[in-house]
Write an enzyme that holds these catalytic residues in place. Sequence first.
Site, mmCIF file in Angstrom:
data_model
loop_
_atom_site.group_PDB
_atom_site.id
_atom_site.type_symbol
_atom_site.label_atom_id
_atom_site.label_comp_id
_atom_site.label_asym_id
_atom_site.label_seq_id
_atom_site.Cartn_x
_atom_site.Cartn_y
_atom_site.Cartn_z
ATOM 1 N N ASP A 17 -64.596 111.193 14.066
ATOM 2 C CA ASP A 17 -63.870 112.206 13.298
ATOM 3 C C ASP A 17 -63.635 111.744 11.865
ATOM 4 O OD1 ASP A 17 -62.196 110.198 14.217
ATOM 5 O OD2 ASP A 17 -60.447 111.504 14.400
ATOM 6 N N ARG A 40 -65.123 114.562 20.090
ATOM 7 C CA ARG A 40 -65.044 115.659 19.130
ATOM 8 C C ARG A 40 -66.447 115.890 18.567
ATOM 9 N NH1 ARG A 40 -60.154 112.378 18.435
ATOM 10 N NH2 ARG A 40 -61.635 110.809 17.744
ATOM 11 N N GLN A 89 -68.736 111.167 25.383
ATOM 12 C CA GLN A 89 -67.783 111.083 26.490
ATOM 13 C C GLN A 89 -66.967 112.356 26.680
ATOM 14 O OE1 GLN A 89 -66.802 106.413 26.763
ATOM 15 N NE2 GLN A 89 -65.509 107.450 25.298
ATOM 16 N N HIS A 106 -60.685 109.273 6.890
ATOM 17 C CA HIS A 106 -60.189 109.469 8.244
ATOM 18 C C HIS A 106 -58.776 110.030 8.146
ATOM 19 C CE1 HIS A 106 -58.726 108.410 12.298
ATOM 20 N NE2 HIS A 106 -59.982 108.272 12.661
ATOM 21 N N ASP A 158 -65.998 105.714 13.645
ATOM 22 C CA ASP A 158 -65.314 106.766 14.385
ATOM 23 C C ASP A 158 -66.114 108.061 14.286
ATOM 24 O OD1 ASP A 158 -63.105 106.524 16.012
ATOM 25 O OD2 ASP A 158 -61.729 106.196 14.353
ATOM 26 N N ASP A 167 -59.567 96.899 18.910
ATOM 27 C CA ASP A 167 -60.143 96.378 17.672
ATOM 28 C C ASP A 167 -59.385 95.153 17.156
ATOM 29 O OD1 ASP A 167 -57.877 97.872 17.041
ATOM 30 O OD2 ASP A 167 -58.932 99.293 15.763
ATOM 31 N N ASN A 170 -65.585 109.590 30.289
ATOM 32 C CA ASN A 170 -64.633 109.226 29.250
ATOM 33 C C ASN A 170 -63.939 107.922 29.639
ATOM 34 O OD1 ASN A 170 -62.775 109.059 27.191
ATOM 35 N ND2 ASN A 170 -61.455 110.679 28.004
#
Length: 653
Positions: A284, A197, A226, A418, A282, A394, A255
């Site tokens: 986004d 994104r 990616q 987030h 992240d 994670d 990706n």
Amino acid sequence: MTDRTPREDRSPAAGESKLSDVTSMRSGTPDVANQQVLQRVVFPRGEDPLDVRPLYIDEPASLDSAATVVSRRRLLVPAHRKISLASYFNAFPASYWKRWTKVDEVVLRLKVKGAGRLDVYRSKANGDSVHLQGTPVDSADWTSLEFRVSLTPFEDGGWIWFDLFTNDAPLEIDEAAWTTDVPLPKQQVVVGTTTMRPADCVLALQTLGEDPQVMEVVQRVVVADQGPQKIRDTEGFDEAARRIGDKLHVIEQDNIGGSGGFGRVMYEGIYNSDADQVMVIDDDIALEPDGVLRANAFARAATNPVIVGGQMLNLQARSRLHTMGEVVDLGQGIWRAAPGAVTDHDFAKKPLRKTTKLHQRIHSTYNGWWMCLFPREVIERTGLPLPLFIKHDDSEYSLRAGERGYPTVTLPGAAIWHMPWTDKNDATDWTAYFHTRNRLILAALHSPDAVKANIIKQGLKLTLRHLLSMEYSTVAVQQKALEDFMAGPEGLFDSLRTALPEVRELRKDYDDAKTLPSAREFPPPSANPIMAEGLLKPPVNPAVIAARASKALLHNLKEPAKDAGERPQLNVPAASARWFLLGNLDSATVSNADGSGVAFRRRDPEEFRRLGMRALANYKRLGQEWTRLCAVYRAALPELTSPESWKQVFDQK
């Protein structure tokens, strides 16, 4: 010094606690070096929406009583006001520093100008407040103040903060910071993200690069790009690149998922730099850049290397803390909120001082990679992530690091915004494949053998719920996940590039996987919506659950009504799309969790039977082969997480 402890706090217990408080105050102190700053006192950025304000300042609700944010570091309190910095971003989470670091005393340093009063408080683990010290202020020029507070009484919880009070004149503060006199090493961090994104990622990069003191501790910013749209071609990238300068490194690669993107960041940070820390974030997100400084300082001060995670705030409701800390339940092979952790807390409605549970120190066993910092030693000894594409990479990593003596600390005040996962469809869309397969891998590597029974029981129960909800694509990809797990770890690296296309191909012919923008795209529902009211109440009693499940099961084995395939019986909102409603229908349009579209689900008895029998066979086989599979995956772990193996993946074109 006069004891200003309120009378109600002068019980024997409070008196004993008071004896552990060692505090002092003086003025005219010199500036402190940046590397001795643990946590700056900061205020909202100009670009931030108004609803972030309660995270920075605890003040009266009406705007005519508000303080004026002059800059990120400077605050003006008008006359006849009382303002508290007992806020999420500006109170000092003392119990975490007491438990995990060599800091035994924190020093509040700040500059003041004007007239008023400043008082320093702390809280106990039960949320009670204790006044420590204070001083009147009356100065036409900037004056430096210093308050020293011992961390002795903070083993189980507690924060430190200060309040500001004015009478007839305003009072300003500037450059306030929680600092230490303990010598701390100067360490730099590689900050990295992976993006599909790019527009969101550009905004995060711009925010990261806007503060010179933040960039002073950042050695390099790595972007594993990616996506089909390249970040270099995205509006705003040039400004982000200007702010970050030659520290920005964009790496374009296939990706290969979050684990491939974050794995690339870790690889670059450890094997292509000499930085002492690596932080992943992240793409986004909305970033509070001081979180980078706080995580960096905490890791530098830690008595032993620890993973420093950031908490998650709600991007759609900025004053809400979405998750305070999480653990992996090894008996179930799944993550959940840590014991005692507060979730979805709104600071605009209930500030820190009035929320007892926020004052307990929470013990986490993993932190999501929306924001997470790793000391170099942790990655060198733990390895890189498993090639899982997304989901559980994670949580598995923190478990693996924890087994090597590196715990995870989720640090309050180090956070990002987030989108909450409650607004995602990732339990039923294509990501269901990775949830299922990767949960099994995590459990095989780290859970006791008894987890097998829970996984089989829960798996069969979820399969039935999805089938009754006409979520046939979800069951299909979950069964593929089971079968791929039982095939062993040999194909995991290859699956970074192949699993997603295969899952998308599998789902494309299922009705529940096809979405249109709105229910208006379909014929109007044939049934009276009142019929759904009696079915919407969730069954609680086990006997009632069994009876309703049996009724729904029998219904799903019958042929559907002739017109149900062309016209939905009901339009069902996402919140109501539960098995005990859908299991009694022949068709329905169902909204996505984020409200972006709807799918027309149609009941198919033949597919119901076929998928149900496949699930029964797969879970029976899983039970038979579980012990062997655990041994196979554990034997493969060193190769799956080695830099040499990952380098081969990164070098593929």
